[in-house]
Design a protein around this motif. Structure first.
Motif, mmCIF file in Angstrom:
data_model
loop_
_atom_site.group_PDB
_atom_site.id
_atom_site.type_symbol
_atom_site.label_atom_id
_atom_site.label_comp_id
_atom_site.label_asym_id
_atom_site.label_seq_id
_atom_site.Cartn_x
_atom_site.Cartn_y
_atom_site.Cartn_z
ATOM 1 N N LEU A 164 11.919 45.059 32.946
ATOM 2 C CA LEU A 164 12.418 44.095 31.965
ATOM 3 C C LEU A 164 13.942 44.004 32.009
ATOM 4 C CD1 LEU A 164 9.953 44.882 29.097
ATOM 5 C CD2 LEU A 164 10.092 42.807 30.431
ATOM 6 N N PHE A 165 14.586 45.155 32.110
ATOM 7 C CA PHE A 165 16.053 45.110 32.177
ATOM 8 C C PHE A 165 16.526 44.628 33.553
ATOM 9 C CE2 PHE A 165 15.508 48.045 28.578
ATOM 10 C CZ PHE A 165 16.199 47.306 27.653
ATOM 11 N N LEU B 124 20.346 39.552 22.246
ATOM 12 C CA LEU B 124 18.903 39.643 22.056
ATOM 13 C C LEU B 124 18.300 40.778 22.884
ATOM 14 C CD1 LEU B 124 18.121 35.858 21.961
ATOM 15 C CD2 LEU B 124 17.520 37.487 20.188
ATOM 16 N N ILE B 125 18.786 40.900 24.128
ATOM 17 C CA ILE B 125 18.267 41.977 24.974
ATOM 18 C C ILE B 125 18.680 43.332 24.422
ATOM 19 C CG2 ILE B 125 18.301 42.949 27.276
ATOM 20 C CD1 ILE B 125 16.957 40.404 27.461
ATOM 21 N N LEU B 126 19.943 43.398 23.954
ATOM 22 C CA LEU B 126 20.431 44.672 23.427
ATOM 23 C C LEU B 126 19.664 45.080 22.175
ATOM 24 C CD1 LEU B 126 24.296 44.732 23.903
ATOM 25 C CD2 LEU B 126 22.589 46.226 24.903
ATOM 26 N N ALA B 127 19.204 44.078 21.390
ATOM 27 C CA ALA B 127 18.359 44.392 20.234
ATOM 28 C C ALA B 127 17.114 45.129 20.708
ATOM 29 C CB ALA B 127 17.980 43.104 19.507
ATOM 30 N N ILE C 236 9.596 43.889 25.678
ATOM 31 C CA ILE C 236 10.055 45.261 25.452
ATOM 32 C C ILE C 236 9.322 45.857 24.253
ATOM 33 C CG2 ILE C 236 12.021 46.634 24.714
ATOM 34 C CD1 ILE C 236 13.798 44.656 26.300
ATOM 35 N N ILE C 237 9.282 45.078 23.141
ATOM 36 C CA ILE C 237 8.627 45.583 21.933
ATOM 37 C C ILE C 237 7.134 45.791 22.190
ATOM 38 C CG2 ILE C 237 8.019 44.990 19.554
ATOM 39 C CD1 ILE C 237 10.740 43.511 19.441
ATOM 40 N N GLY C 238 6.530 44.845 22.916
ATOM 41 C CA GLY C 238 5.112 44.983 23.216
ATOM 42 C C GLY C 238 4.802 46.229 24.017
#
Lengths: 126, 168
Positions: free
Chosen positions: A73-74, A105-108, B157-159
């Motif tokens: 994801l990153f 948003l990504i850092l969140a 990410i949360i998922g």
């Protein structure tokens, strides 16, 4: 600017060809010239180490998987940074703030992961 | 001429890798052949003058997604699956599906080829690389999808965390 397209990538082709040649050559020559001694000890993964226990295909903790997913994801996030960096000067302040929103948003997500202790491997059962 | 030859080489790499991916018994071998297939696709992108896409293909798919696949192989117990008989029962259904897709492709090539136009390679005219073009369009015309992509990543990410953790 550059010569024709396939010509521009010729060095890469050369490198790939060389890599295949060296790797394949080592395998083939060792197959042709090497002596073959086969017994149980010789076939074990580490001939001079501790005797292997169990199966190498054992199951791993889900933490590894989580790290892999987060890595991708990153990774996707960083891939978007590249086109931004290419035209950064043209975009100016507007580009800066659009990227700032994106990064926020990504850092969140990153702080969520951090706060939930996903990156914390030492503590058990949190 | 050279482009055509390269196209066939990369296409053979892609298809051959794909066939070997689904026929290997060991899951790790399948993953390795999938890398071959994905690299072939990267080569096809490069032939279309899409350097950025080719780079992303190698970095994300070959580098990232394959790591994920290998982790999945490590996580699940495949001993049972390796002993089972493969390609069982669904042979005729699969053949019917393949025939349907082949007919569709054939019809498309014979009838509909003139109806759609391929995008022109972006290097025409300006002395700009493909990456510059991608970035310019991304940060003007497609800015909203770009920002939405970050929300999508956030959800992913949360998922991932929610699914993998017992207690949040």
């Amino acid at each position: 600017m550059s010569p024709s397209y396939p010509e521009a990538y010729f060095p890469i082709l050369l490198q790939v060809g060389l890599a295949v040649l060296v790797a394949g050559g080592v395998l083939v020559t060792s197959h042709l010239l090497g002596r073959r001694v086969r017994n149980k000890t010789k076939d074990s993964p580490y001939e001079c180490g501790i005797t292997p226990v169990g199966d190498a295909r054992g199951r791993f903790s889900v933490k590894f998987y989580l790290v892999a997913v987060l890595f991708i994801l990153f990774d996707v996030e960083v891939v978007f940074l590249f086109p931004w960096a290419v035209v950064f000067r043209e975009l100016g302040l507007f580009g800066f703030f659009s990227m700032l929103l994106y990064m926020a948003l990504i850092l969140a997500g990153f702080f969520f992961v951090w706060k939930k202790g996903v990156l914390d491997w030492a503590k058990r059962g949190r | 001429m050279l482009d055509t030859a390269l196209f066939y080489i990369f296409a053979a790499l892609t298809l051959g890798g794909g066939v070997l991916t689904i026929t290997r018994r060991s899951a790790v071998h399948s993953a390795i052949w999938l890398i071959t297939s994905l690299l072939g696709v990267a080569g096809l992108y490069l032939l279309q003058r899409a350097e950025f896409l080719a780079g992303v293909q190698v970095i994300l798919y070959v580098g990232g997604i394959m790591v994920l696949f290998l982790f999945v192989i490590m996580l699940v117990n495949l001993d049972q699956a390796a002993k089972e008989k493969r390609f069982s029962g669904q042979k005729w259904i699969a053949l019917a599906c393949v025939a349907a897709v082949a007919l569709q492709a054939l019809w498309f090539v014979s009838k509909g080829a003139g109806r759609f136009t391929l995008g022109q390679p972006s290097i025409a005219g300006e002395n700009l690389g493909n990456s510059e073009h991608v970035s310019r369009v991304l940060f003007s015309q497609y800015l909203l999808p770009f920002e939405l992509a970050s929300i999508l990543l956030l959800v992913a990410i949360i998922g991932a965390v929610v699914m993998a953790k017992k207690r949040i």
